[in-house]
Design a protein around this motif. Structure first.
Motif, PDB file in Angstrom:
ATOM      1  N   MET A 116       0.830  -1.208   0.000  1.00 54.64           N
ATOM      2  CA  MET A 116       0.000   0.000   0.000  1.00 54.64           C
ATOM      3  C   MET A 116       0.864   1.257   0.000  1.00 54.64           C
ATOM      4  SD  MET A 116      -3.445  -0.686   2.255  1.00 54.64           S
ATOM      5  CE  MET A 116      -2.629  -1.238   3.754  1.00 54.64           C
ATOM      6  N   THR A 117       2.012   1.224   0.682  1.00 53.35           N
ATOM      7  CA  THR A 117       2.896   2.393   0.660  1.00 53.35           C
ATOM      8  C   THR A 117       3.507   2.585  -0.723  1.00 53.35           C
ATOM      9  OG1 THR A 117       4.886   1.170   1.359  1.00 53.35           O
ATOM     10  CG2 THR A 117       3.462   2.038   3.099  1.00 53.35           C
ATOM     11  N   VAL A 118       3.757   1.491  -1.431  1.00 53.94           N
ATOM     12  CA  VAL A 118       4.262   1.594  -2.801  1.00 53.94           C
ATOM     13  C   VAL A 118       3.177   2.147  -3.717  1.00 53.94           C
ATOM     14  CG1 VAL A 118       5.107   0.280  -4.787  1.00 53.94           C
ATOM     15  CG2 VAL A 118       5.937  -0.264  -2.489  1.00 53.94           C
ATOM     16  N   HIS A 119       1.954   1.668  -3.556  1.00 58.77           N
ATOM     17  CA  HIS A 119       0.840   2.112  -4.396  1.00 58.77           C
ATOM     18  C   HIS A 119       0.594   3.616  -4.274  1.00 58.77           C
ATOM     19  CE1 HIS A 119      -3.045   1.918  -6.489  1.00 58.77           C
ATOM     20  NE2 HIS A 119      -3.519   2.692  -5.528  1.00 58.77           N
ATOM     21  N   THR A 120       0.686   4.138  -3.056  1.00 59.96           N
ATOM     22  CA  THR A 120       0.433   5.570  -2.829  1.00 59.96           C
ATOM     23  C   THR A 120       1.692   6.420  -3.012  1.00 59.96           C
ATOM     24  OG1 THR A 120       0.841   5.318  -0.450  1.00 59.96           O
ATOM     25  CG2 THR A 120      -1.433   5.051  -1.221  1.00 59.96           C
ATOM     26  N   ARG A 121       2.803   5.792  -3.395  1.00 62.11           N
ATOM     27  CA  ARG A 121       4.098   6.454  -3.608  1.00 62.11           C
ATOM     28  C   ARG A 121       4.695   7.017  -2.327  1.00 62.11           C
ATOM     29  NH1 ARG A 121       5.265   6.483  -8.806  1.00 62.11           N
ATOM     30  NH2 ARG A 121       3.597   6.439 -10.371  1.00 62.11           N
ATOM     31  N   HIS A 122       4.169   6.614  -1.183  1.00 58.19           N
ATOM     32  CA  HIS A 122       4.777   7.051   0.076  1.00 58.19           C
ATOM     33  C   HIS A 122       6.086   6.304   0.346  1.00 58.19           C
ATOM     34  CE1 HIS A 122       0.824   8.886   0.821  1.00 58.19           C
ATOM     35  NE2 HIS A 122       1.496   9.708   1.590  1.00 58.19           N
ATOM     36  N   PHE A 123       6.250   5.146  -0.299  1.00 60.73           N
ATOM     37  CA  PHE A 123       7.531   4.458  -0.164  1.00 60.73           C
ATOM     38  C   PHE A 123       8.633   5.263  -0.838  1.00 60.73           C
ATOM     39  CE2 PHE A 123      10.801   1.498  -1.628  1.00 60.73           C
ATOM     40  CZ  PHE A 123      11.155   0.918  -0.412  1.00 60.73           C
ATOM     41  N   ASP A 124       8.342   5.903  -1.981  1.00 59.92           N
ATOM     42  CA  ASP A 124       9.329   6.757  -2.651  1.00 59.92           C
ATOM     43  C   ASP A 124       9.692   7.954  -1.770  1.00 59.92           C
ATOM     44  OD1 ASP A 124       9.362   5.139  -4.901  1.00 59.92           O
ATOM     45  OD2 ASP A 124       7.736   6.235  -5.873  1.00 59.92           O
ATOM     46  N   ILE A 125       8.707   8.492  -1.071  1.00 61.91           N
ATOM     47  CA  ILE A 125       8.963   9.611  -0.150  1.00 61.91           C
ATOM     48  C   ILE A 125       9.892   9.154   0.961  1.00 61.91           C
ATOM     49  CG2 ILE A 125       7.890  11.162   1.527  1.00 61.91           C
ATOM     50  CD1 ILE A 125       5.392  11.154  -0.252  1.00 61.91           C
ATOM     51  N   LEU A 126       9.642   7.940   1.458  1.00 63.74           N
ATOM     52  CA  LEU A 126      10.500   7.387   2.514  1.00 63.74           C
ATOM     53  C   LEU A 126      11.922   7.204   2.004  1.00 63.74           C
ATOM     54  CD1 LEU A 126       9.946   6.394   5.445  1.00 63.74           C
ATOM     55  CD2 LEU A 126       9.867   4.087   4.510  1.00 63.74           C
ATOM     56  N   LEU A 164      -3.260   6.709   4.639  1.00 67.09           N
ATOM     57  CA  LEU A 164      -2.682   6.959   3.317  1.00 67.09           C
ATOM     58  C   LEU A 164      -3.747   7.262   2.264  1.00 67.09           C
ATOM     59  CD1 LEU A 164       0.136   4.252   3.093  1.00 67.09           C
ATOM     60  CD2 LEU A 164       0.250   6.578   4.004  1.00 67.09           C
ATOM     61  N   GLY A 165      -5.007   7.181   2.637  1.00 70.48           N
ATOM     62  CA  GLY A 165      -6.079   7.486   1.692  1.00 70.48           C
ATOM     63  C   GLY A 165      -6.284   6.421   0.637  1.00 70.48           C
ATOM     64  N   VAL A 166      -6.088   5.138   1.016  1.00 70.27           N
ATOM     65  CA  VAL A 166      -6.278   4.035   0.071  1.00 70.27           C
ATOM     66  C   VAL A 166      -7.741   3.607   0.119  1.00 70.27           C
ATOM     67  CG1 VAL A 166      -5.574   1.696  -0.567  1.00 70.27           C
ATOM     68  CG2 VAL A 166      -3.916   3.278   0.447  1.00 70.27           C
ATOM     69  N   HIS A 167      -8.410   3.617  -1.029  1.00 71.13           N
ATOM     70  CA  HIS A 167      -9.812   3.209  -1.100  1.00 71.13           C
ATOM     71  C   HIS A 167      -9.948   1.735  -0.718  1.00 71.13           C
ATOM     72  CE1 HIS A 167     -13.769   2.267  -2.860  1.00 71.13           C
ATOM     73  NE2 HIS A 167     -14.018   3.579  -2.761  1.00 71.13           N
ATOM     74  N   ALA A 168     -11.075   1.380  -0.114  1.00 66.86           N
ATOM     75  CA  ALA A 168     -11.297   0.010   0.352  1.00 66.86           C
ATOM     76  C   ALA A 168     -11.138  -0.999  -0.787  1.00 66.86           C
ATOM     77  CB  ALA A 168     -12.683  -0.106   0.975  1.00 66.86           C
ATOM     78  N   ARG A 169     -11.632  -0.654  -1.979  1.00 67.05           N
ATOM     79  CA  ARG A 169     -11.523  -1.565  -3.116  1.00 67.05           C
ATOM     80  C   ARG A 169     -10.060  -1.777  -3.512  1.00 67.05           C
ATOM     81  NH1 ARG A 169     -13.836   1.322  -6.461  1.00 67.05           N
ATOM     82  NH2 ARG A 169     -16.006   0.768  -5.996  1.00 67.05           N
ATOM     83  N   VAL A 170      -9.293  -0.687  -3.488  1.00 65.72           N
ATOM     84  CA  VAL A 170      -7.871  -0.779  -3.834  1.00 65.72           C
ATOM     85  C   VAL A 170      -7.121  -1.586  -2.783  1.00 65.72           C
ATOM     86  CG1 VAL A 170      -5.756   0.541  -4.222  1.00 65.72           C
ATOM     87  CG2 VAL A 170      -7.948   1.388  -5.096  1.00 65.72           C
ATOM     88  N   ALA A 171      -7.434  -1.350  -1.508  1.00 65.74           N
ATOM     89  CA  ALA A 171      -6.781  -2.084  -0.424  1.00 65.74           C
ATOM     90  C   ALA A 171      -7.049  -3.582  -0.555  1.00 65.74           C
ATOM     91  CB  ALA A 171      -7.260  -1.562   0.922  1.00 65.74           C
ATOM     92  N   ALA A 172      -8.295  -3.934  -0.862  1.00 77.31           N
ATOM     93  CA  ALA A 172      -8.640  -5.347  -1.036  1.00 77.31           C
ATOM     94  C   ALA A 172      -7.906  -5.945  -2.233  1.00 77.31           C
ATOM     95  CB  ALA A 172     -10.151  -5.500  -1.209  1.00 77.31           C
ATOM     96  N   ARG A 173      -7.802  -5.157  -3.315  1.00 75.26           N
ATOM     97  CA  ARG A 173      -7.089  -5.642  -4.505  1.00 75.26           C
ATOM     98  C   ARG A 173      -5.603  -5.850  -4.203  1.00 75.26           C
ATOM     99  NH1 ARG A 173      -8.436  -1.832  -7.957  1.00 75.26           N
ATOM    100  NH2 ARG A 173      -6.475  -0.666  -7.913  1.00 75.26           N
ATOM    101  N   GLU A 174      -5.006  -4.948  -3.424  1.00 75.63           N
ATOM    102  CA  GLU A 174      -3.593  -5.090  -3.061  1.00 75.63           C
ATOM    103  C   GLU A 174      -3.383  -6.315  -2.173  1.00 75.63           C
ATOM    104  OE1 GLU A 174      -0.898  -3.552  -4.015  1.00 75.63           O
ATOM    105  OE2 GLU A 174      -1.978  -2.240  -5.384  1.00 75.63           O
ATOM    106  N   TRP A 175      -4.353  -6.593  -1.285  1.00 74.73           N
ATOM    107  CA  TRP A 175      -4.226  -7.776  -0.423  1.00 74.73           C
ATOM    108  C   TRP A 175      -4.260  -9.043  -1.273  1.00 74.73           C
ATOM    109  CZ3 TRP A 175      -6.398 -12.325   1.220  1.00 74.73           C
ATOM    110  CH2 TRP A 175      -5.979 -12.810   2.457  1.00 74.73           C
ATOM    111  N   ALA A 176      -5.181  -9.091  -2.228  1.00 78.76           N
ATOM    112  CA  ALA A 176      -5.267 -10.255  -3.112  1.00 78.76           C
ATOM    113  C   ALA A 176      -4.000 -10.388  -3.956  1.00 78.76           C
ATOM    114  CB  ALA A 176      -6.498 -10.134  -4.014  1.00 78.76           C
ATOM    115  N   ALA A 177      -3.459  -9.260  -4.412  1.00 79.60           N
ATOM    116  CA  ALA A 177      -2.222  -9.289  -5.197  1.00 79.60           C
ATOM    117  C   ALA A 177      -1.051  -9.770  -4.350  1.00 79.60           C
ATOM    118  CB  ALA A 177      -1.933  -7.894  -5.760  1.00 79.60           C
ATOM    119  N   THR A 178      -1.064  -9.451  -3.062  1.00 80.76           N
ATOM    120  CA  THR A 178      -0.009  -9.912  -2.152  1.00 80.76           C
ATOM    121  C   THR A 178      -0.040 -11.433  -2.027  1.00 80.76           C
ATOM    122  OG1 THR A 178      -0.159  -7.857  -0.883  1.00 80.76           O
ATOM    123  CG2 THR A 178       0.936  -9.721   0.170  1.00 80.76           C
TER     124      THR A 178
END
Length: 480
Positions: A34-44, A315-329
């Motif tokens: 999720m941090t990669v998706h929101t580009r907060h990992f790049d900020i880190l 991080l402002g991740v929509h519930a649908r996106v969060a669920a999709r990222e979990w499935a992708a994980t």
């Protein structure tokens, strides 16, 4: 062992591999995705790059400190892949970046993936988790004192060690103290997170670490192309949000250790008589594996899931996106899931059939020399399987049986299996392949192996001597 009980014990091992082991790994890696998706990992990553322009200090911050944080959250090769890429983005030569990332991925491994290796070790040996974690926490911190010094040597040779040994040593000491304190007095799941934050904080606090690097040093070390986005300025609010997921995990796990909350969470734990399994020990008493405990809420994976839900909000991740990222994980980890469940199934059959105990009786013939060989067995297990969790599952019960037969401490040898195993991580084919793929060196695994093997064997020898000392009055005072 009857076929029915063999199948049943293998099924229980596979279920334990799924929950709580992979339940922790999936949710932890989900937070990272999720941090990669929101580009907060790049900020880190940019935040780390701005801490110092000295490549030797950058190696400590990225490979050692941040690598430990990634190991705490994900494990299973993620720290090596991510840190090596980050170092290349900072201008490191790909080979040097891969070697540094591999060697750095040692001290935190025993408590990686929210304590998964020690949780597995406690389960297969039927030793208390707090006791096992406590002993491991009196061994691996000693590695943390040495590894930062090794890293600055790998980055800049003798000059690097001469000029930056002070910040490297301070970083290692802070990391070691925090890892020891967390594993012994707080929670094994927080050991690496606390150590990573303490090491980074101590490193930043050393004035020597913030001095600009001499141009000859940068010219000699940074032989690659530096990523252009490192010069971007990030709003202070976004930097705080980038650090928020890790802060949330620390807070939630810390709250879960408060006795009243811990007892409340434990009430949801379910206990079942495992079907078709009725194993007794040599004395005719039923073994603990006949009963399966399901810690639904109190397990680390559920706590990480809760932290992930809060992370999605922050991080402002929509519930649908969060669920999709979990499935992708889950999809991304499909081969790791197959490996872990298979290894745990095999380990349970080995343990409940008496195979591990039989081998343990044979190995016990080494007598006092078993203390020296114990870390070697863990090292071999990780070098082959690429996982400290797998090595603990395969050899943990064997180490305990051998210890009891030879009159040594079962807790010491069980911990030594895990502590020695962390040093096999850098030479495992899995990690070498991950490192090469991450930095574009496909097919050069042999080159990396030749560079890291001497460090792996050298540090293993140090660990063997530590365990021998702890098995005798020389260092016996270190044990709880």
């Amino acid at each position: 062992m009857p076929l029915g009980q063999t199948v049943s014990s293998a099924a229980q091992g596979a279920v334990f591999g799924l929950f709580p082991i992979l339940w922790i790994v999936v949710n932890a890696l989900w937070v990272y995705r999720m941090t990669v998706h929101t580009r907060h990992f790049d900020i880190l990553r940019r935040s780390f790059g701005r801490l110092s322009d000295d490549p030797r200090i950058q190696a400590l911050v990225v490979a050692f400190c941040f690598g430990a944080l990634l190991e705490a959250l994900a494990g299973f090769g993620a720290p090596v892949a991510i840190c090596s890429v980050m170092l290349v983005a900072l201008g490191f030569d790909p080979v040097r970046a891969a070697v540094v990332a591999l060697v750095a991925n040692t001290a935190p491994v025993a408590f990686g993936a929210m304590g998964t290796p020690v949780v597995t070790l406690a389960q297969v040996t039927e030793l208390p988790l707090d006791t096992v974690a406590s002993v491991v926490g009196r061994q691996t911190p000693l590695l943390a004192l040495v590894v930062p010094l090794v890293l600055v040597w790998l980055v800049d040779g003798r000059r690097g060690l001469r000029e930056t040994w002070v910040p490297a040593l301070v970083c290692g000491i802070a990391f070691a103290i925090a890892q020891f304190a967390a594993s012994n007095y707080v929670s094994a799941q927080l050991a690496d997170i606390g150590a990573a934050l303490a090491g980074a904080g101590a490193l930043v606090a050393v004035p020597h670490a913030r001095r600009p690097a001499a141009e000859p040093v940068r010219a000699a070390v940074l032989t690659g192309a530096r990523s252009e986005d490192l010069d971007e300025d990030d709003p202070h609010r976004e930097v705080l949000r980038a650090y928020a997921p890790y802060a949330l995990i620390v807070v939630i796990f810390s709250l879960a250790q408060i006795p009243a909350i811990k007892n409340w969470l434990a009430k949801a734990t379910q206990t079942y008589d495992w079907p078709f399994l009725n194993v007794v020990n040599a004395d005719g008493d039923p073994v603990g594996a006949n009963v399966f405990m399901w810690p639904i809420v109190s397990t680390g994976g559920t706590l990480v899931l809760l932290a992930g839900l809060f992370t999605a909000v922050v991080l402002g991740v929509h519930a649908r996106v969060a669920a999709r990222e979990w499935a992708a994980t889950v999809y991304e980890l499909r081969f790791a899931i197959l490996t872990v469940t298979s290894v745990l199934a095999l380990a349970y059959v080995m343990n409940l059939s008496g195979q591990a105990a039989t081998i343990g009786h044979f190995v016990a013939a080494a007598g006092a020399g078993l203390a020296f060989l114990s870390p070697v067995l863990g090292w071999f297990g990780v070098a082959v399987s690429g996982s400290d969790t797998s090595a603990n599952a395969l050899f943990g019960a064997l180490q305990v049986t051998a210890a009891r037969e030879s009159g040594l401490s079962p807790e010491l040898l069980a911990a030594a299996n895990s502590s020695g195993g962390v040093l096999g991580k850098m030479i495992s084919p899995q990690n070498l392949t991950i490192a090469c793929a991450a930095v574009g060196l496909a097919g050069r695994e042999g080159d990396l192996l030749r560079k890291v093997l001497p460090w792996s064997i050298g540090l293993l020898l140090v660990m063997c001597l530590i365990v021998v000392g702890q098995s005798s009055p020389v260092l016996g005072w270190m044990l709880p």
